[in-house]
Structures are given as C-alpha cells and as structure tokens.
Design an enzyme around this catalytic site. Sequence first.
Site, PDB file in Angstrom:
ATOM      1  N   GLY A  10      33.897  -1.079 -11.796  1.00 48.81           N
ATOM      2  CA  GLY A  10      35.186  -0.772 -12.413  1.00 48.81           C
ATOM      3  C   GLY A  10      35.009   0.238 -13.533  1.00 48.81           C
ATOM      4  N   ASP A 126      34.266  -6.281 -19.443  1.00 48.31           N
ATOM      5  CA  ASP A 126      34.070  -7.738 -19.418  1.00 48.31           C
ATOM      6  C   ASP A 126      33.059  -8.243 -20.455  1.00 48.31           C
ATOM      7  OD1 ASP A 126      35.739  -7.532 -17.251  1.00 48.31           O
ATOM      8  OD2 ASP A 126      34.207  -7.940 -15.741  1.00 48.31           O
ATOM      9  N   MET A 168      41.932  -9.650 -17.794  1.00 47.00           N
ATOM     10  CA  MET A 168      40.742  -9.481 -16.949  1.00 47.00           C
ATOM     11  C   MET A 168      39.503 -10.084 -17.613  1.00 47.00           C
ATOM     12  SD  MET A 168      40.819  -5.755 -15.169  1.00 47.00           S
ATOM     13  CE  MET A 168      41.817  -5.442 -13.723  1.00 47.00           C
ATOM     14  N   GLY A 169      38.404 -10.037 -16.889  1.00 42.29           N
ATOM     15  CA  GLY A 169      37.154 -10.538 -17.446  1.00 42.29           C
ATOM     16  C   GLY A 169      36.308 -11.309 -16.445  1.00 42.29           C
ATOM     17  N   ARG A 170      36.817 -11.373 -15.221  1.00 39.54           N
ATOM     18  CA  ARG A 170      36.106 -12.121 -14.163  1.00 39.54           C
ATOM     19  C   ARG A 170      35.753 -13.527 -14.626  1.00 39.54           C
ATOM     20  NH1 ARG A 170      32.411  -7.788 -11.276  1.00 39.54           N
ATOM     21  NH2 ARG A 170      33.872  -7.160  -9.677  1.00 39.54           N
ATOM     22  N   ARG A 264      57.095 -17.570 -19.166  1.00 38.10           N
ATOM     23  CA  ARG A 264      56.959 -16.300 -18.450  1.00 38.10           C
ATOM     24  C   ARG A 264      55.495 -15.872 -18.408  1.00 38.10           C
ATOM     25  NH1 ARG A 264      61.609 -13.202 -17.991  1.00 38.10           N
ATOM     26  NH2 ARG A 264      63.415 -14.581 -18.053  1.00 38.10           N
TER      27      ARG A 264
END
Length: 340
Positions: A10, A126, A168-170, A264
């Site tokens: 990425g 990450d 994100m961050g796996r 939400r």
Amino acid sequence: MKLGILNGGGDCSGLNAVTRAVVRKSEQFGYEVIGIRHGWAGLLDLDTIALTWRDVSHIINQGGTILHTTRTNPFSRKDGPELVFANVRKLGLDAIVAVGGEDTLSVAAKLVPMGLKVVGVPKTIDNDIVGTDTTFGFDSAVNVTVDAIDRIQTTGESHDRVMVVEVMGRGAGWIAAYAGIASGANLVLVPEEPLDLNEVAAFIEKRHAAGPTASIVVVGEGCILKGYPTVDTTKVDEFGHIRFGGIGDLLARELEKRVKIETRAVVLGHIVRGGPPSAYDRILATRLGVAAVKSIKEGDFGVMVCVRGNAISKVPLADILGKVKSLDKETLSVVKDFSV
Ligand code: F6P
C-alpha cells in the site's frame, strides 16, 4: 554503481520523499538510479524509469508515489525469483533499495540468500514493522485521522449520536490507538483485543445514562466482533492478506439495535493514506533514504535501515521476515485509562 529503487504494498505519505533522498544521495556519490515501477512487478516486467536530481524536484511534499506500487509477490509466480535475477542482470543493477512493509521486505529478505544485493527501507501507515520504532506514513495517517475525528466529534455532539469511526491498520491497532488518544475518543477498539458487543453496549449505555450526549468509538479495521462473521475472505492479495473493511458498519448497526441510540459509522479508509506527508514523515523518509544509500556504499546488504530511539540504525532483513509488530502494552493501557 547503478541502483534500482522500488516500493511495494500500500502507498503511504513519504514514499516520494524517500525516492528523492535516494536519488539525491546517490548522485552525490556518483551513482546512477533507476526507478522500478509498480513494486516487484517492475522487475518481472522490466518496467523502469531513469531518475535524476531534476526528476525528484518538488516531490518531497507529495503523497502517493511517482513509482507506483502493487502487491506483487514474485514468490507466488512460477520462476518469479529467477526472472527477478535475470532482469536485475539485464538492467545492470548493482543493488536495490526496496521500500515497503512486511510483505515487500519479506520478499527482499528471501532474495538475499539467493544473492540479491538489497537494502530495505520500512514504510507503512500501519506502523507494524518489527525492528524499527516507527515507519514513515504513520504520523501523516494519524494526523489526518485526528483531524477527521475532530470534525466527526462536532457533528456527533450536535446530534447526540454515537459515531463509530473505522480506521485502517490491518491486525495492528496503532492508528486506532494513537488517533484515539490524540482526539480524545471515548472508546478505542483495537484488533489486538477481542471485541464483545455486550461490553461495548454496556459502555455506551453508561455514558448516555445521564441524558443525551455524543460518543466517539474508534474501531480498527482488523477487529472481529465475537459471534459475527465480519470479513469477506474471498478477496485475498498475493501475500494471502484478506481485504479488510466492514467492521465499522457492522458494529454501528448492531450497537444501535442494542442501545437504541442513533449510531452512525464513518469509514476513513484510504483518506488517511493519501495526501501530503507530515513534516515528521518527510524528515524520517529522507533520513532513511540517505541511510540506505550509505549502506550500499559501505557494501552492507541484506539489512533494513530503521529508527531506534531517534537514531538511524540497521537490522538484518532476516529478522523481520514474517513478523508483525502489535500495539505495545503501555500504549494499550493509556488507551484504556482514557476510555470514559
Ligand atoms: O498496509 C497498509 C494498508 O493501508 C492497511 O492498513 C489496509 O488494510 C491495506 O493497506 C489496504 O490496502 P489496499 O489499498 O490494497 O486495499
């Protein structure tokens, strides 16, 4: 001396800064640099571009990567590694700077015993690469995430809603934890800890018991809600990683049913991976790029340049092979101290 530089995996903010640093430091030593496009794919397809001082002007402040990137794994193709070596010879490359996360650097590590002269440079939003205190891309991603949460906070407050923010961050909770602490989020859920809907619901009910208010819940994309199948495991990259995404929506939906408060979900996703790097990331990327070229000059291959206690250092690429750096206990405990 002729060097190749590639970045795989990425993208992240700071990749152009490291390319610039490698090209400019190389030219100071009289070395020529070839940009290998689209990660390891560029060494399978001979997709390259010559890079000079002028080509890297004014890119230190640009997000993305002028070299482009893919998640190509030469080891997942028949004769992939052999083709890499054949093309390295064809291009006349004496050494390669491989800029990447655990996947890209693991490919580099596996090619070292086969004879590749390579120096690794760690990068990822990450922050999950072992052997280095941090990675460029992470600070920029955290800053964008904090800015987004600050905005989500004011709209959430206006409507007295629960706002679930997926980041994100796996499998590592670094972005969630750092952004959660810095934005004063009420609850931060990281993939390192099991996620239980009953506990989250009880936390929210307690917060809202005294009357309408807002709650910010940050959730790492790699979190798994106990008892619910969340991730679509059909989309897998060449390194076997599944494509994350969906926990924010799932958690918001199930939480709303349970606590009866409007909830939400906002998925920040790729927004935090793009855009200009922070000053910190520009400097770190530059320092690491310079260190990689110096390592090549010294004939020290098979290593990853890294940062330890703010000093630039090196570790054997073999040491990082197949490992991931999870969120540390101290940060996790700070996260919990501020979950109120
Ligand atoms: O590894 C960086 C990262 O941004 C992860 O946080 C995320 O899971 C993944 O890449 C997404 O990658 P892609 O854009 O290829 O789907």
